[in-house]
Design an enzyme around this catalytic site. Sequence first.
Site, PDB file in Angstrom:
ATOM      1  N   ARG A   1       0.840  -1.204   0.000  1.00  0.00           N
ATOM      2  CA  ARG A   1       0.000   0.000   0.000  1.00  0.00           C
ATOM      3  C   ARG A   1       0.876   1.255   0.000  1.00  0.00           C
ATOM      4  O   ARG A   1       0.555   2.249  -0.608  1.00  0.00           O
ATOM      5  CB  ARG A   1      -0.943  -0.001   1.215  1.00  0.00           C
ATOM      6  CG  ARG A   1      -1.684   1.311   1.400  1.00  0.00           C
ATOM      7  CD  ARG A   1      -2.860   1.267   2.380  1.00  0.00           C
ATOM      8  NE  ARG A   1      -2.767   0.302   3.447  1.00  0.00           N
ATOM      9  CZ  ARG A   1      -2.025   0.456   4.562  1.00  0.00           C
ATOM     10  NH1 ARG A   1      -1.320   1.550   4.762  1.00  0.00           N
ATOM     11  NH2 ARG A   1      -2.000  -0.497   5.480  1.00  0.00           N
TER      12      ARG A   1
ATOM     13  N   TYR B   1     -17.943  17.085 -13.503  1.00  0.00           N
ATOM     14  CA  TYR B   1     -18.337  15.674 -13.518  1.00  0.00           C
ATOM     15  C   TYR B   1     -19.308  15.400 -12.364  1.00  0.00           C
ATOM     16  O   TYR B   1     -19.055  15.804 -11.223  1.00  0.00           O
ATOM     17  CB  TYR B   1     -17.087  14.796 -13.418  1.00  0.00           C
ATOM     18  CG  TYR B   1     -17.416  13.332 -13.223  1.00  0.00           C
ATOM     19  CD1 TYR B   1     -18.279  12.666 -14.095  1.00  0.00           C
ATOM     20  CD2 TYR B   1     -16.880  12.612 -12.164  1.00  0.00           C
ATOM     21  CE1 TYR B   1     -18.598  11.330 -13.909  1.00  0.00           C
ATOM     22  CE2 TYR B   1     -17.193  11.267 -11.973  1.00  0.00           C
ATOM     23  CZ  TYR B   1     -18.059  10.634 -12.845  1.00  0.00           C
ATOM     24  OH  TYR B   1     -18.387   9.324 -12.657  1.00  0.00           O
TER      25      TYR B   1
ATOM     26  N   ASP C   1      -8.691  19.894 -12.411  1.00  0.00           N
ATOM     27  CA  ASP C   1      -8.992  18.579 -12.967  1.00  0.00           C
ATOM     28  C   ASP C   1      -8.710  18.669 -14.464  1.00  0.00           C
ATOM     29  O   ASP C   1      -9.460  19.294 -15.216  1.00  0.00           O
ATOM     30  CB  ASP C   1     -10.460  18.214 -12.684  1.00  0.00           C
ATOM     31  CG  ASP C   1     -10.823  16.821 -13.189  1.00  0.00           C
ATOM     32  OD1 ASP C   1     -10.143  16.323 -14.096  1.00  0.00           O
ATOM     33  OD2 ASP C   1     -11.814  16.244 -12.682  1.00  0.00           O
TER      34      ASP C   1
ATOM     35  N   LYS D   1      -9.167   7.867 -18.407  1.00  0.00           N
ATOM     36  CA  LYS D   1      -9.592   8.464 -19.685  1.00  0.00           C
ATOM     37  C   LYS D   1      -8.444   8.517 -20.695  1.00  0.00           C
ATOM     38  O   LYS D   1      -7.877   7.509 -21.002  1.00  0.00           O
ATOM     39  CB  LYS D   1     -10.184   9.843 -19.426  1.00  0.00           C
ATOM     40  CG  LYS D   1     -11.084   9.918 -18.184  1.00  0.00           C
ATOM     41  CD  LYS D   1     -12.268   8.984 -18.268  1.00  0.00           C
ATOM     42  CE  LYS D   1     -13.133   9.137 -17.026  1.00  0.00           C
ATOM     43  NZ  LYS D   1     -14.018   8.027 -16.776  1.00  0.00           N
TER      44      LYS D   1
HETATM   45  O1  P1T Z   1     -14.046   7.531 -12.936  1.00  0.00           O
HETATM   46  P1  P1T Z   1     -12.866   8.004 -12.158  1.00  0.00           P
HETATM   47  O2  P1T Z   1     -11.564   7.483 -12.649  1.00  0.00           O
HETATM   48  O3  P1T Z   1     -13.049   7.855 -10.677  1.00  0.00           O
HETATM   49  O4  P1T Z   1     -12.750   9.590 -12.452  1.00  0.00           O
HETATM   50  C1  P1T Z   1     -13.723  10.515 -12.053  1.00  0.00           C
HETATM   51  C2  P1T Z   1     -13.715  11.717 -12.957  1.00  0.00           C
HETATM   52  C3  P1T Z   1     -13.071  12.873 -12.539  1.00  0.00           C
HETATM   53  N1  P1T Z   1     -13.026  13.988 -13.292  1.00  0.00           N
HETATM   54  C4  P1T Z   1     -13.600  14.015 -14.511  1.00  0.00           C
HETATM   55  C5  P1T Z   1     -13.531  15.273 -15.321  1.00  0.00           C
HETATM   56  C6  P1T Z   1     -14.251  12.891 -15.011  1.00  0.00           C
HETATM   57  O5  P1T Z   1     -14.809  12.974 -16.228  1.00  0.00           O
HETATM   58  C7  P1T Z   1     -14.333  11.710 -14.215  1.00  0.00           C
HETATM   59  C8  P1T Z   1     -15.055  10.501 -14.665  1.00  0.00           C
HETATM   60  N2  P1T Z   1     -15.957  10.723 -15.713  1.00  0.00           N
HETATM   61  C9  P1T Z   1     -16.767   9.805 -16.307  1.00  0.00           C
HETATM   62  C10 P1T Z   1     -16.820   8.532 -15.934  1.00  0.00           C
HETATM   63  C11 P1T Z   1     -17.614  10.327 -17.395  1.00  0.00           C
HETATM   64  O6  P1T Z   1     -18.138   9.534 -18.206  1.00  0.00           O
HETATM   65  O7  P1T Z   1     -17.742  11.547 -17.494  1.00  0.00           O
END
Ligand code: P1T
Length: 380
Positions: free
Chosen positions: A46, A98, A170, A195
């Site tokens: 961890r 988001y 972000d 992403k």
């Molecule tokens: O899904 P995760 O890896 O936990 O990330 C969250 C997140 C944070 N910031 C932005 C701008 C994001 O678009 C996302 C996740 N978004 C999607 C799953 C979506 O389809 O928009």
Amino acid sequence: MRFNTKTIHAGLAPDPSTGAIMTPIFQTSTYVQNAPGDHKGYEYGRTQNPTRDALQKNLAALENGKYALCYSTGLGAIDAVIKTLNPGDEVLSTNDLYGGTYRLFVKVFEKYGIKFSFINMSNASEVEQHITSKTKLLWVETPTNPMMNIIDIAAISEIGKKHHVLVCVDNTFASPYLQNPLDLGADLVMHSLTKYISGHSDVVMGALITSNEKLHEELKFIQNATGATPGPQDCFLVLRGIKTLHVRMQRHCENGAAVAHFLTAHPAIDKVYWCGLTSHPNHEIAKKQMRDFGGMISFTFKNDTMETALAFLKKIELFALAESLGGVESLVGHPASMTHASIPREERLKNGLTDALIRLSVGIEDIEDLLEDLQQALKN
Ligand code: P1T
């Protein structure tokens, strides 16, 4: 090293014991010590992992930062940032963001006494008037999800510095290929590695990057103490994906531009939200802080009803109906019922997120195939 070379080499070296060119997956939960405290810098999975270390070094280099930390999801990374705050602290956030970030802020952290306000940050000068003595964090998402608003990172960072308020960006929608918030004055960059950075829709992970040593140490403590760390196999997949980030992003941008212009000219389409269009209200800021405009596009229909949206989603074939974005394959989403369903409808409507808004993550397929698919789905 320049950006494209960094994606392939930064933080990476052949494995000293074998010469393996690819970073090994150190699938281990613990490390043997010679005597208590006498070890090679690795104690417990961890806390440290060599595959994760390599990825963290690479990510720091891509964002021109000194330090990076990885988390099991993007939300895990955001969660760690908010855990640096105390009850009574206030956060100013973009009003379009988001849905999962909004949910984490409002449904989880408000009950611990942290206050969140959601404001239009597109006009940076308006941000200052919302800052109070309790404001500790400016949370910026740009381009925003799903309305593709652009926030002036340099202007917001200047306001943050003036008021001694931390600025976190972000950078998920842009990726470090398109913009580097730390270079524009931000204190911290957050990524959903799920992403564009990993790029193949096969892993869920997050990261934080900074050059501020004190902030890094605090976040590192939280990373270990709360435990939202990723596994080594996922770190390997992200590292492998990053090696083609620049070539993928170039095609995402080219295809994004073609799709945005196609939609703008289509008689059935009302509004197209893509920051590369000269008609986009924040196009000039996008041109100033981004190197290109990316492959994320939202749009509405002239006949802006749920029925129109559902009929379109039924007919579209190559764009897969799914949450997420930034993978090589094109995706289509319906934010009101999918990614942003956790935001109350009246809040969504205030920001232009109508019930029929469609979001596209334009992939890197042949553009002719993507346009033909949109053409047939928009018929009638
Ligand atoms: O899904 P995760 O890896 O936990 O990330 C969250 C997140 C944070 N910031 C932005 C701008 C994001 O678009 C996302 C996740 N978004 C999607 C799953 C979506 O389809 O928009």
